[in-house]
Design an enzyme around this catalytic site. Structure first.
Site, short mmCIF file in Angstrom:
data_model
loop_
_atom_site.label_atom_id
_atom_site.label_comp_id
_atom_site.label_asym_id
_atom_site.label_seq_id
_atom_site.Cartn_x
_atom_site.Cartn_y
_atom_site.Cartn_z
N VAL A 137 18.47 -3.12 87.01
CA VAL A 137 19.32 -3.53 85.91
C VAL A 137 20.56 -2.66 85.75
O VAL A 137 21.41 -2.95 84.90
CB VAL A 137 18.54 -3.58 84.57
CG1 VAL A 137 17.42 -4.60 84.63
CG2 VAL A 137 18.02 -2.20 84.17
N TYR B 103 17.05 9.44 75.51
CA TYR B 103 16.24 8.22 75.43
C TYR B 103 16.27 7.63 74.02
O TYR B 103 16.45 6.43 73.84
CB TYR B 103 14.80 8.55 75.84
CG TYR B 103 13.85 7.38 75.80
CD1 TYR B 103 13.83 6.44 76.83
CD2 TYR B 103 12.94 7.23 74.76
CE1 TYR B 103 12.94 5.37 76.81
CE2 TYR B 103 12.05 6.17 74.73
CZ TYR B 103 12.05 5.25 75.75
OH TYR B 103 11.17 4.19 75.72
#
Length: 257
Positions: A68, A159
């Site tokens: 991706v 993250y």
């Protein structure tokens, strides 16, 4: 009382990160409910194996090797799906990459990698698929974020930031696409027993470990990928058309709000 079918006609769904963990459970659930599923995963062999298993169980699925972070490959794969399986009107962005580093040790490359997979990859996949939803006048997008976006986690500033970005992206896109018949929601999983979680445990980043988390989870169990798949399956149904821009927490009560 009769149960409404999920869709009036069988849709084509794309699930990124669909070869394992949460993504695989979602792909399996969609197939069981009648969708044709395109499994995108950077491990093309694993994507093919997952699709083969779904097909052997009576479903319809095809695996595609898709990273991706590679927009050109995303566009090519979406075109392949459209040509061979039908125009996609369901998209689940489940591909993800975690990271554990002290804030001052996070390099520019590490920061960019985490954002590229978790946030930019979500943007790129949506941008590649949404035109097909607009043409159909109907679409469902579910972005898998993380409870880390809601609570933050030490050693995971990159993250947590990326997943928080997914939440904001979801809310904005939902407002823009709502008039087109397209809903956009996000599920931030809590403590879900996946290969990624077990790798985190093996690296010593989960304190006493996965099973110990049961005692601090209100429902007294660790979540399973199928728990996320069940919530996702509802959000992509036709009858869920009045739910958009929402954060649907699936975490056993570990995160409230």
């Amino acid at each position: 009382m009769s149960v409404l079918p999920a869709w009036s006609t069988a849709p084509t769904a794309i699930v990124t990160g669909g070869a394992s963990g949460i993504g695989l459970a979602i792909a399996q659930r969609f197939s069981a409910e009648g969708a044709t599923v395109a499994i995108f995963d950077r491990n093309g062999g694993a994507a093919t194996d997952a699709a083969t298993a779904i097909t052997a169980a009576g479903g319809r699925a095809t695996g595609y090797g898709v990273d991706v972070t590679d927009r050109s490959r995303i566009d090519t794969a979406v075109a392949e799906v459209t040509r061979t399986l039908g125009a996609p009107t369901i998209l689940v962005n489940s591909a993800g990459l975690d990271g554990f580093e002290k804030f001052l040790d996070i390099s520019a490359d590490s920061w960019q990698e985490i954002l590229a997979v978790n946030l930019t990859g979500t943007f790129d996949c949506c941008q590649a698929v949404v035109p097909h939803m607009i043409d159909a006048g109907w679409g469902r997008i579910v972005n898998i974020s993380s409870s880390s976006a809601q609570t933050g986690n030490p050693l995971m500033t990159h993250y947590s930031a990326a997943k928080a970005g997914v939440v904001g992206f979801t809310k904005a896109l939902a407002q823009e696409l709502g008039p087109r018949g397209i809903t956009v929601n996000t599920i931030p999983p809590g403590f879900i027993d996946t290969p990624m979680l077990r790798r985190t445990e093996d690296r010593g980043f989960l304190g006493p470990g996965v099973q110990a988390a049961e005692a601090t989870t209100p429902v007294r169990r660790v979540g399973q990928p199928e728990d996320i798949a069940a919530a996702c399956a509802y959000l992509v149904r036709e009858e869920a058309g009045y739910i958009t821009g929402q954060i649907i927490g699936v975490n056993g009560g570990r995160t409230i709000g």
